[in-house]
Each structure stands twice: as structure tokens, then as C-alpha cells.
Design an enzyme around this catalytic site. Structure first.
Site, PDB file in Angstrom:
ATOM      1  N   ASN A   9      23.638  34.292 -38.616  1.00  0.00           N
ATOM      2  CA  ASN A   9      23.783  32.825 -37.871  1.00  0.00           C
ATOM      3  C   ASN A   9      22.767  32.946 -36.679  1.00  0.00           C
ATOM      4  OD1 ASN A   9      24.254  30.250 -36.521  1.00  0.00           O
ATOM      5  ND2 ASN A   9      26.493  30.735 -36.207  1.00  0.00           N
ATOM      6  N   LYS A  11      21.923  30.619 -34.739  1.00  0.00           N
ATOM      7  CA  LYS A  11      22.255  29.773 -33.653  1.00  0.00           C
ATOM      8  C   LYS A  11      21.144  28.967 -33.328  1.00  0.00           C
ATOM      9  CE  LYS A  11      26.416  32.320 -32.769  1.00  0.00           C
ATOM     10  NZ  LYS A  11      27.411  32.645 -31.949  1.00  0.00           N
ATOM     11  N   HIS A  99      31.898  25.965 -36.983  1.00  0.00           N
ATOM     12  CA  HIS A  99      31.790  26.957 -36.136  1.00  0.00           C
ATOM     13  C   HIS A  99      32.651  26.512 -34.822  1.00  0.00           C
ATOM     14  CE1 HIS A  99      30.068  29.856 -33.439  1.00  0.00           C
ATOM     15  NE2 HIS A  99      29.682  30.328 -34.259  1.00  0.00           N
ATOM     16  N   GLU A 101      31.504  26.844 -31.828  1.00  0.00           N
ATOM     17  CA  GLU A 101      30.641  26.213 -30.878  1.00  0.00           C
ATOM     18  C   GLU A 101      30.564  24.527 -31.215  1.00  0.00           C
ATOM     19  OE1 GLU A 101      27.719  29.007 -31.402  1.00  0.00           O
ATOM     20  OE2 GLU A 101      28.722  30.752 -30.565  1.00  0.00           O
ATOM     21  N   GLU A 174      36.271  33.992 -36.872  1.00  0.00           N
ATOM     22  CA  GLU A 174      35.843  34.458 -35.601  1.00  0.00           C
ATOM     23  C   GLU A 174      36.619  33.900 -34.636  1.00  0.00           C
ATOM     24  OE1 GLU A 174      31.222  33.976 -36.661  1.00  0.00           O
ATOM     25  OE2 GLU A 174      31.632  32.185 -35.805  1.00  0.00           O
ATOM     26  N   GLY A 180      30.027  36.911 -28.997  1.00  0.00           N
ATOM     27  CA  GLY A 180      28.905  36.748 -27.857  1.00  0.00           C
ATOM     28  C   GLY A 180      29.374  37.719 -26.564  1.00  0.00           C
ATOM     29  N   SER A 220      30.846  39.532 -32.134  1.00  0.00           N
ATOM     30  CA  SER A 220      30.211  40.849 -31.783  1.00  0.00           C
ATOM     31  C   SER A 220      30.226  41.807 -32.969  1.00  0.00           C
ATOM     32  CB  SER A 220      31.141  41.197 -30.611  1.00  0.00           C
ATOM     33  OG  SER A 220      31.047  40.287 -29.504  1.00  0.00           O
TER      34      SER A 220
HETATM   35  P1  13P Z   1      28.151  36.954 -32.233  1.00  0.00           P
HETATM   36  O1  13P Z   1      27.815  38.113 -33.260  1.00  0.00           O
HETATM   37  O2  13P Z   1      26.797  36.913 -31.280  1.00  0.00           O
HETATM   38  O3  13P Z   1      29.275  37.636 -31.327  1.00  0.00           O
HETATM   39  O4  13P Z   1      28.384  35.724 -32.843  1.00  0.00           O
HETATM   40  C1  13P Z   1      29.342  35.678 -33.662  1.00  0.00           C
HETATM   41  C2  13P Z   1      28.913  34.160 -34.307  1.00  0.00           C
HETATM   42  O5  13P Z   1      29.447  33.158 -33.626  1.00  0.00           O
HETATM   43  C3  13P Z   1      28.606  34.085 -35.775  1.00  0.00           C
HETATM   44  O6  13P Z   1      28.725  32.696 -36.143  1.00  0.00           O
END
Ligand code: 13P
Length: 262
Positions: A9, A11, A99, A101, A174, A180, A220
Site C-alpha cells: 500500500n 498510500k 483503511h 487512515e 491492521e 507506521g 510495520s
Molecule cells: P506500515 O507498514 O507503514 O506500518 O503501514 C501499514 C499499512 O497501513 C498498510 O496498509
């Protein structure tokens, strides 16, 4: 035996030109037989989709492309939104939905996520598979109610939707506190929730279907922790943010998934 998925992803990272370079680097380091053992998906920003797909097609790589979001209405006055038909036309076979976010920053509710999952599953064109994201905040984790919270998210997202085939759905667990942050869930923590998600799927869709649906971990995930996460019986791959932005680390995660199948 469930075929693992490694999904990147991106983002809100990479212009079209940058996305093409990264995809080309991934492709150059990619052995064609990896995709016998693992389904690989790249989820770039919407404007990059067609160009990323173009590179993969030109190189004859069986790597899928997925969108990061879509809207549930088929067309009309929804400024800024993108329909399922549009992402399908751009070459997508998958779409991330719900997601954290999107939920936290853009106010997506369980009801909206349910509409999006329905629009993807019931899309009349080429099959379009939602990668449904669920996961609890640190506050919910610390309250101890995280299993209940996450299974309720799954139930709400799937309410009233008929799934006939295990390939119509992927779930990604997640935990928000692991995204992150460099603070990965331990394999045991991730396994506990992924197993609970599978039992929840068994209640909704029946045990046989639940055994076949892929449940991913995200948060992560990197080259250092991928093996111990993929060893867990209910973790069928990863949804990867940061580590998917570098070709070498993304390909190493794919290799780890290939190795765990052998
Ligand atoms: P990270 O791997 O950067 O923690 O992000 C995970 C994520 O949100 C994937 O959708």
C-alpha cells in the site's frame, strides 16, 4: 492451503514517474515463478494505476494492481470520487476498503465501508476483490476489548453481503498502534486477532469458506519480522506500507512468503 498475499500500500506516495520507476525496479528483481506461490499486489495512488499496470503487463509479471479506495455509487455527481468501474478499467483486481487512515482522517463509517464492500463484491464486470481493513486503536487495545471491537468491524462491513467464493474477499488486520510506528504487533498478538477474525468469518459465512479466505496482517511489517508473522497459522500474508516503497525490501517480503510455502 491458502496462497499467501503480499500487498504493498503506497498510500499518498509516488508521482506517476516515480511509480513507474519503483514498479520497474520491483519487476527487474522479480522471478516469474514467485507468483506460483504468492499473490502479489501493488496498490499505488489512483493516478498511478494505469501506468503501474502498464509496466507490469509489458514485463509480463503476474503482479496484481489494487486501488486504495473507491466510492460505492456507480456514477454521478460525487466530486473527487472514483467508481468501481473506473478502477476496474484502470486494471485493478483488488481495492483496499476501510483503511484506518480513511476511517480516522476522512470519517469513513462502518456503514460506508459496508456499502463499498458491497459495490466491489457485486460489481458486474471483472471480479473485484475488497481488501477489507480492520483494527483497533491503542486505547481499545489497552481496554482489553480489541477482539470484540475488531470482530464487530468485520460483521458491520459484511452485513447483508453474499460471498459465494473465498476469492471474493481478503481481510487485513491492521492494529492502528502498529501502523507506521515501527511498533509491530508480536506474532502472538497478530495471530490471536487473525484467528478471531477467522472464527467471526466462520459464523457469518460458514467454516469451509472461512478456512479459505485470506487474512493478512499489516503494521510495520518488514524484512526483520515477516518470517515470524507468516509462520502463524491464521496469518496469510501482509499489507505493507513503508517497506513497500523500496523495491528491495518489497521483493524480499515476497521472497519470504515464497519461502514459507516451500
Ligand atoms: P506500515 O507498514 O507503514 O506500518 O503501514 C501499514 C499499512 O497501513 C498498510 O496498509
Amino acid at each position: 492451503m491458502r496462497k499467501p498475499i503480499i500487498a504493498g500500500n503506497w498510500k499518498m506516495n509516488n508521482t506517476v514517474a516515480e511509480g513507474v520507476v519503483l514498479t520497474q525496479e520491483i519487476s527487474n528483481n522479480f522471478y516469474r515463478d514467485y507468483t506460483e506461490f504468492v499473490d502479489v499486489i501493488i496498490c499505488p495512488p489512483a493516478v498511478d494505476l494505469k501506468a503501474v499496470k502498464g509496466v507490469l503487463e509489458f514485463d509480463k509479471r503476474d503482479i496484481y494492481v489494487g486501488a486504495q479506495n473507491c466510492y460505492f455509487e456507480p456514477s454521478g455527481a460525487y466530486t473527487g470520487e472514483i467508481s468501481v468501474k473506473m478502477i476496474s478499467d484502470a486494471g485493478c483486481d483488488f481495492c483496499i476498503v476501510g483503511h484506518s487512515e480513511r476511517r480516522e482522517i476522512f470519517g469513513e463509517t462502518n456503514a460506508m465501508i459496508n456499502d463499498k464492500v458491497r459495490a466491489l463484491v457485486e460489481y458486474q464486470g471483472k471480479k473485484m476483490t475488497p481488501i477489507l481493513c480492520v483494527g483497533e486503536s491503542l486505547a481499545v487495545r489497552e481496554s482489553g476489548d480489541y477482539i470484540d471491537y475488531v470482530t464487530k468491524q468485520v460483521e458491520a462491513a459484511l452485513a447483508g453481503i453474499d460471498i459465494f467464493d473465498a476469492d471474493q474477499l481478503v481481510i487485513a488486520y491492521e492494529p492502528i498502534w502498529a501502523i507506521g510506528t515501527g511498533r509491530t504487533a508480536t506474532p502472538e498478538q497478530a495471530q490471536e486477532v487473525c484467528a478471531a477474525i477467522r472464527s467471526c468469518l466462520a459464523n457469518i459465512l460458514g467454516g469451509a469458506m472461512a478456512e479459505k479466505i485470506r487474512v493478512l496482517y499489516g503494521g510495520s511489517m518488514n524484512e526483520g519480522n515477516v518470517d515470524s508473522l507468516l509462520e502463524q497459522p491464521d496469518i496469510d500474508g501482509g499489507l505493507i506500507g513503508g517497506a513497500s516503497l523500496k523495491a528491495s525490501s518489497f521483493v524480499n517480503l515476497v521472497k519470504a512468503a515464497v519461502e514459507c510455502q516451500k
